[in-house]
Design a protein around this motif. Structure first.
Motif, short mmCIF file in Angstrom:
data_model
loop_
_atom_site.label_atom_id
_atom_site.label_comp_id
_atom_site.label_asym_id
_atom_site.label_seq_id
_atom_site.Cartn_x
_atom_site.Cartn_y
_atom_site.Cartn_z
N ASN A 111 -0.30 -4.09 -1.60
CA ASN A 111 1.03 -3.49 -1.67
C ASN A 111 1.98 -4.39 -0.89
O ASN A 111 1.89 -4.46 0.33
N PHE A 112 2.88 -5.05 -1.59
CA PHE A 112 3.81 -5.95 -0.94
C PHE A 112 5.12 -5.26 -0.58
O PHE A 112 6.09 -5.91 -0.25
N MET A 113 5.15 -3.94 -0.66
CA MET A 113 6.34 -3.16 -0.27
C MET A 113 6.25 -2.87 1.23
O MET A 113 5.15 -2.84 1.80
N PRO A 114 7.38 -2.62 1.88
CA PRO A 114 7.34 -2.32 3.32
C PRO A 114 6.44 -1.13 3.63
O PRO A 114 6.59 -0.06 3.06
N ALA A 115 5.46 -1.34 4.51
CA ALA A 115 4.51 -0.30 4.88
C ALA A 115 4.48 -0.07 6.38
O ALA A 115 4.15 1.02 6.83
N LEU A 116 4.78 -1.11 7.17
CA LEU A 116 4.80 -0.94 8.62
C LEU A 116 5.59 -2.08 9.27
O LEU A 116 5.86 -3.09 8.64
N LYS A 160 -2.84 -3.96 2.49
CA LYS A 160 -3.89 -3.71 1.51
C LYS A 160 -4.97 -2.90 2.21
O LYS A 160 -5.68 -3.41 3.07
N GLY A 161 -5.05 -1.62 1.89
CA GLY A 161 -6.05 -0.77 2.51
C GLY A 161 -7.44 -1.21 2.12
O GLY A 161 -7.68 -1.59 0.97
N THR A 162 -8.35 -1.21 3.08
CA THR A 162 -9.71 -1.61 2.76
C THR A 162 -10.71 -0.53 3.14
O THR A 162 -11.27 0.11 2.28
N PHE A 174 -9.57 1.65 11.42
CA PHE A 174 -9.66 1.21 10.04
C PHE A 174 -9.22 -0.24 9.92
O PHE A 174 -8.64 -0.80 10.84
N GLN A 175 -9.51 -0.81 8.76
CA GLN A 175 -9.13 -2.19 8.48
C GLN A 175 -8.09 -2.19 7.39
O GLN A 175 -8.24 -1.50 6.37
N CYS A 176 -7.03 -2.98 7.58
CA CYS A 176 -5.94 -3.00 6.64
C CYS A 176 -5.08 -4.23 6.97
O CYS A 176 -4.23 -4.15 7.84
N PRO A 177 -5.33 -5.37 6.34
CA PRO A 177 -4.58 -6.58 6.69
C PRO A 177 -3.10 -6.46 6.32
O PRO A 177 -2.73 -5.72 5.42
N LEU A 178 -2.26 -7.18 7.03
CA LEU A 178 -0.82 -7.19 6.76
C LEU A 178 -0.49 -8.31 5.79
O LEU A 178 -1.04 -9.41 5.87
#
Length: 149
Positions: A26-31, A41-43, A141-145
């Motif tokens: 997801n390349f939209m603003p998330a944080l 990208k949620g993993t 959790f893991q979730c790269p920026l």
């Protein structure tokens, strides 16, 4: 009522953040991280760290009661390009504005960095609690920026 709406919005954003389709970035603003907005990208949910690997997680601050009409995305302790960034392994923290903050600011500011979190906590305007709020994201959790496009 406003608090309930903000909790639901925060819960939706972080549920999306943490449980996004692993194959779909997801390349939209998330944080927010280091003053910039990031996609993600949620993993996966991760087990609690041990004393040996706690330093490999960054704090992710979820503000549950902002009254700013722009909204408040979660704030990361570090982001890509920061030597302290750990690649997207997160330890969730709940941040709540205090009554003193609402009296001082009226409309509270949008927090965009760990420095903002530290500053407002030192002023007594934020209370930080380790862990997630009910129905919030996993604690670890893991979730790269990813860069926002």
């Amino acid at each position: 009522m406003f608090r309930i709406v903000m909790l639901l919005l925060g819960s939706f954003l972080l549920t999306t953040l943490a449980y996004a389709d692993p194959g779909q970035p997801n390349f939209m603003p998330a944080l927010w991280g280091d003053g910039e907005v990031w996609g993600t990208k949620g993993t996966t949910t991760l087990p609690a760290p041990t004393a040996n690997n706690l330093q490999s997680f960054d704090a992710l601050y979820v503000v549950t009661n902002s009254n700013n009409p722009e909204g408040q995305l979660p704030v990361s302790e570090a982001a890509p390009g920061n030597p302290d960034y750990n690649g997207g392994r997160w330890f969730t923290h709940t941040a709540e504005w205090t009554a003193a903050a609402f009296m001082y600011h009226g409309i509270v500011p949008v927090l965009t960095s760990y420095e903002d979190i530290q500053y407002h906590e030192s002023m007594g305007h934020l209370v930080i609690t380790q862990g997630s709020f009910p129905d919030g994201p996993p604690v670890y959790f893991q979730c790269p920026l990813l860069p926002v496009k």
